[in-house]
Write an enzyme that holds these catalytic residues in place. Structure first.
Site, short mmCIF file in Angstrom:
data_model
loop_
_atom_site.label_atom_id
_atom_site.label_comp_id
_atom_site.label_asym_id
_atom_site.label_seq_id
_atom_site.Cartn_x
_atom_site.Cartn_y
_atom_site.Cartn_z
N GLY A 520 0.81 -1.20 0.00
CA GLY A 520 0.00 0.00 0.00
C GLY A 520 0.84 1.25 0.00
O GLY A 520 2.04 1.21 0.28
N GLY A 522 0.29 5.45 1.15
CA GLY A 522 -0.59 6.49 1.65
C GLY A 522 0.14 7.80 1.73
O GLY A 522 1.28 7.91 1.27
N THR A 526 5.07 4.44 2.24
CA THR A 526 4.74 3.19 1.58
C THR A 526 4.74 2.06 2.59
O THR A 526 5.54 2.05 3.52
CB THR A 526 5.77 2.91 0.47
OG1 THR A 526 5.94 4.11 -0.28
CG2 THR A 526 5.32 1.80 -0.44
N ASP A 634 -8.02 11.82 9.27
CA ASP A 634 -8.09 11.23 7.93
C ASP A 634 -8.90 9.94 7.95
O ASP A 634 -8.42 8.88 7.55
CB ASP A 634 -6.68 11.01 7.37
CG ASP A 634 -6.69 10.82 5.85
OD1 ASP A 634 -7.74 11.07 5.23
OD2 ASP A 634 -5.65 10.42 5.29
#
Ligand SMILES: *[C@@H]1O[C@H](CO)[C@@H](O)[C@H](O)[C@H]1NC(C)=O
Ligand SMILES: *[C@@H]1O[C@H](CO)[C@@H](O)[C@H](O)[C@H]1NC(C)=O
Ligand SMILES: *[C@@H]1O[C@H](CO)[C@@H](O)[C@H](O)[C@H]1NC(C)=O
Ligand SMILES: *[C@@H]1O[C@H](CO)[C@@H](O)[C@H](O)[C@H]1NC(C)=O
Ligand SMILES: *[C@@H]1O[C@H](CO)[C@@H](O)[C@H](O)[C@H]1NC(C)=O
Ligand SMILES: *[C@@H]1O[C@H](CO)[C@@H](O)[C@H](O)[C@H]1NC(C)=O
Ligand SMILES: *[C@@H]1O[C@H](CO)[C@@H](O)[C@H](O)[C@H]1NC(C)=O
Ligand SMILES: *[C@@H]1O[C@H](CO)[C@@H](O)[C@H](O)[C@H]1NC(C)=O
Length: 793
Positions: A520, A522, A526, A634
């Site tokens: 992933g 973001g 990483t 977030d």
């Protein structure tokens, strides 16, 4: 003080048995002979080999005559003759003179240390099995013993008497005398005192009330204490305790460590390592006086660590007791001064003035401002107007339970010219300093802003990224629950430390197969998959752009590491090496919510409801119950991971704090800002309106996620892409319009149509209340949990 005769005889017998050459070394040193460093084997060894004594290397060509535990991993020192005056290898020797004086001389023959004893009756030096170095005469009379002159350690059977004083080492690995003492005070109480170059103060027991609270008594003036072979400590002041591994067997030592804490250790013979078998529960490491020096602040990391406040630098890289120095000079003109705020921090002692209660903040501030001697002041957050102007800022510590805010005097303008986490407000959940500021260099941004003012939600146009801003999303907050007390003792922190580990970069490189499998990416970096040696699968997040120093990063990360909740992703460890900053999380193989929500798989209401509820519980915990109040900032499906049973685990909380420093930079227009990595489509309207951000911003984002769960549509699909934009601009906007015009059915994910029931309606009701523009109208996360649990059979 004399050893019992039978013991001497016994030891003598043991010494004879030793002559079978079981251990390398000498059983005794006779009159007229000496030991030198060059002959490394020239050690005195106790009858059964538990202790050795000889020249001990303390530095490059620096030796002290010492007694150590033969079988401990690093030859742990129990006693030293010349700790403050090491000698070099060449020519130095320990001699037992003909007149019975044991003398340590350096290379040029001058006396560094001696026992100053005199006897011509066949004196011998022996190391007893207890670790006591004795000079005995022909008739077994003890004429000198090291037990009467301890350094930082007492051993079982060694008595602590009126004149005994244990003195800590200066720092880890530095055998020089330090500043912490353990001894009887004038009121017959065994106490710990910081005896520094400038000041001295008692830190255990802290006050008279503690003395009585801990059942200590000043009324027995015999002043004697002893640790016996079984690990039982008894003192005339009633300080009685047992080693946790009580019983004869383990080798033990009671040591005042370089950090000022008294600890009883037991040796694990199989590994040679020491285990702590007792320490005074009421001494918190960070409350040990003088630990971090002037201006220094001790924080739990979870191990106690020193840091300097912003704008201050460490004076001596190897000795924290030297403290920190400001990078500025203070003017005497009070109009040129200001204060920098440090929440949940206190500097103990050095209060100026006596009027401490019922003082307004302004009055307190002015009294410090006007007084040149005042370096700062503490003001307590308890509504009682407690004011403590201080002449010295020493003994600093920060803890989530501290209600004190320290205000350090700084030059006016200092706050705005430094990348500071400016103002913190700890008494309410209030993302102060986290104002959204648009980059005014960008006229389009300005136009967009007006657009927002009109629509209040959503995002449009080519202005691709809003770097909304958030500083200090994480607060230290007064923890009100008793449960927290467990954390505030050292043992608690140690227990926590066990499953929260610091990794080396090399280890993580190996664990991830040289960062091979990317799982992933973001805003913060990483994520790679890895496999720990103990078989646990982990997600290793490699952070990009963290400029924090190691200690600070460690501090922040361990805050996250201390958060334990079923609905929050568990942090298992981290790595901070130079520019490498990594975090090691539990790995959840089901991935994140978006993967299943925005795909074709069957995804029933019951599962969605559980995810909504679990996520709410996790956020509610962050907002209201965890060690510190944390805003997430977030919340989105990508940050909601799913465990095996589809139980949600919120990820990425507390991250904004790690990045605060880089984003706290001022722009050319002098507007302080830092950056929120919030995601378009989920940001609450107040982000766009330059308002302070609070927990209700998370509630809004959570509401958007609920709408996604209900509609099966992604909030980001409503945002403009490549110049085109959806006419509704925003999921919330779309849902509102659709429900108004065509009813609820139009909005619901077709996959849920056969499940149109009260649960679904309740979810929708909660979602709509969460996404209200007026944040006051939005429920708190804990209320959301309550609403979702209502009538839930
Ligand atoms: C030395 O070891 C022997 C055998 O293990 C034991 O019997 C004896 O008590 C020990 N002596 C001392 C002084 O500990
Ligand atoms: C022994 O000392 C070395 C060097 O100070 C240190 O790296 C090591 O961790 C120590 N070992 C133990 C078991 O304490
Ligand atoms: C040996 O030392 C003891 C204790 O100091 C003393 O009483 C005794 O007289 C000494 N014996 C001789 C022979 O000096
Ligand atoms: C004082 O303490 C000593 C050592 O613990 C003990 O033997 C003695 O009985 C005590 N005296 C009184 C008066 O309690
Ligand atoms: C220590 O252990 C002994 C023996 O079990 C017991 O008698 C004593 O009360 C204990 N002392 C403390 C302070 O727990
Ligand atoms: C503070 O003052 C001293 C002496 O007046 C000067 O040497 C030093 O450079 C000043 N430091 C700063 C940061 O202005
Ligand atoms: C301290 O300064 C404030 C503001 O400059 C002033 O109002 C106040 O009178 C001063 N107090 C004293 C004691 O000098
Ligand atoms: C934030 O805290 C300040 C100071 O306590 C208060 O005046 C303000 O209203 C708070 N803001 C919000 C949004 O709660």
């Amino acid at each position: 003080m004399e050893l019992p005769k039978f013991l001497i005889l016994f030891l003598f017998a043991a010494t004879v048995a030793w002559s079978q050459q079981q251990f390398p070394g000498l059983p005794s040193l006779r009159q007229g002979s000496s030991l030198t460093i060059e002959k490394e084997t020239a050690l005195l060894v106790s009858p059964n080999g538990t202790f050795s004594s000889g020249f001990y290397k303390v530095g490059t060509d620096a030796y002290c005559y010492a007694i150590w535990f033969t079988n401990s991993a690093n030859k742990t020192v129990a006693w030293m003759a010349n700790r403050n005056e090491p000698v070099s290898a060449r020519g130095s020797k320990l001699s037992l003179h003909k007149d019975g004086n044991l003398v340590l001389t350096d290379g040029v023959g001058s006396t560094v240390w001696s026992t100053s004893t005199f006897s011509n009756a066949g004196v011998e030096a022996r190391l007893l099995e207890t670790g006591n170095l004795v000079l005995i005469n022909q008739s077994m009379g003890v004429i000198w013993q090291s037990f009467d002159f301890p350094t930082d350690t007492v051993l079982p059977s060694q008595r602590i008497v009126k004149k005994t004083m244990l003195v800590s080492m200066r720092s880890q690995g530095t055998y020089l005398s330090g500043y912490y003492n353990f001894k009887f005070d004038d009121t017959n109480i065994l106490y710990l005192i910081y005896n520094g170059p400038i000041i001295s103060s008692v830190y255990w027991p802290r006050t008279d009330t503690t003395v009585f609270y801990s059942k200590r008594t000043p009324y027995n003036s015999s002043r004697i204490a002893i640790l016996n072979e079984a690990g039982q400590f008894r003192s005339s002041d009633n300080l009685n305790f047992n080693a946790s591994d009580y019983g004869v067997g383990p080798k033990r030592r009671l040591t005042i460590d370089y950090d000022g804490i008294l600890r009883l250790y037991s040796l694990d013979e199989s590994t040679g390592l020491w285990e702590i078998s007792w320490l005074p529960s009421s001494v918190q490491a960070c409350q040990v006086d003088g630990l971090c020096g002037e201006y220094g602040i001790c924080i739990y990391n979870p191990h106690p660590t020193c840091t300097c406040p912003y704008g201050f630098t460490r004076n001596n890289p190897s000795d924290w007791s030297k403290g920190c120095s400001p990078s500025f000079n203070l003017s005497t003109d009070s109009s040129k001064l200001d204060f920098m705020e440090l929440p949940n921090t206190d500097y103990y002692g050095y209060d100026l003035g006596t009027y401490r209660f019922g003082i307004s903040f302004e009055a307190c501030r002015n009294s410090c401002l006007n007084a040149t001697r005042c370096r700062g002041f503490g003001y307590a957050l308890d509504g009682q107007g407690q004011c403590y102007p201080k002449s010295l800022l020493l003994n600093g510590y920060r803890s989530p339970t501290s209600r004190m805010i320290i205000h350090i005097k700084v030059p006016r303008g200092f706050l705005s010219s430094h990348a500071l986490p400016t103002k913190f407000e700890t008494h309410d959940l209030n993302c102060s300093g986290a104002q959204v500021v648009f980059n005014s260099n960008n006229p389009e941004a300005e136009r967009n802003r007006n657009w927002y003012m009109k629509y209040l939600i959503g995002f449009v146009g080519s202005f691709a990224v809003i770097e909304a801003l958030c500083v200090g999303l994480t607060w230290w907050f007064l923890f009100r629950k008793h449960g927290h007390e467990e954390l505030s003792n050292i043992a608690g922190y140690m227990a926590l430390a066990m499953d929260f580990k610091r990794f080396t970069y090399a280890e993580l490189t190996r664990v991830t197969g040289n960062f091979k499998q990317k799982i992933g990416k973001g805003g913060f970096g990483t994520v790679y998959k890895g496999l720990l040696d103990d078989g646990r699968v982990v997600a290793v997040k490699r952070l990009e752009g963290v400029l924090q120093g190691e200690a600070e990063f460690w501090a922040e990360v361990s805050v996250i590491g201390n958060v334990n909740h079923r609905n929050l992703v568990k942090l298992w460890g981290f790595c901070a090496e130079n520019d490498h900053k990594l975090m090691v999380f539990e790995y959840l193989k089901n991935g994140s919510l978006d993967k299943i929500l925005f795909s074709d798989v069957e995804f029933g209401l019951e599962k969605r409801y559980n995810i909504a509820l679990g996520t709410a519980k996790g956020l509610s915990y962050l907002h209201e119950e965890c060690l510190e109040w944390v805003l997430h900032c977030d919340v989105k499906p990508q940050n909601i991971l799913l465990a095996d049973d589809l139980e949600p685990r919120v990820a990425d909380f507390g991250m904004a704090k790690l990045f605060k420093d880089i984003h706290g930079i001022r722009n050319s227009h002098g507007i302080g800002f830092s950056q929120v990595r919030g995601t378009r489509g989920y940001l609450a309207p107040e982000w766009m309106m330059n308002l302070k951000i609070d927990a209700k911003a998370d509630v809004y984002s959570y509401g958007v996620v609920l709408l996604e769960l209900l509609s099966g549509r992604s909030a980001s699909s409503f945002l403009s892409t490549g110049g085109q934009y959806n006419e509704y601009n925003h999921l919330v906007h779309w849902v509102t319009e659709m429900i108004g015009e065509e009813g609820l059915e139009r909005v619901i994910d077709p996959r849920l149509h056969h499940e149109f029931n009260t649960k679904l309606k309740r979810l929708m009701k909660v979602a709509m209340s969460c996404v209200q523009e007026d944040r006051k109208a939005r429920p708190a996360m804990s209320k959301v949990v309550e609403l979702l649990l209502e009538n839930d059979e």
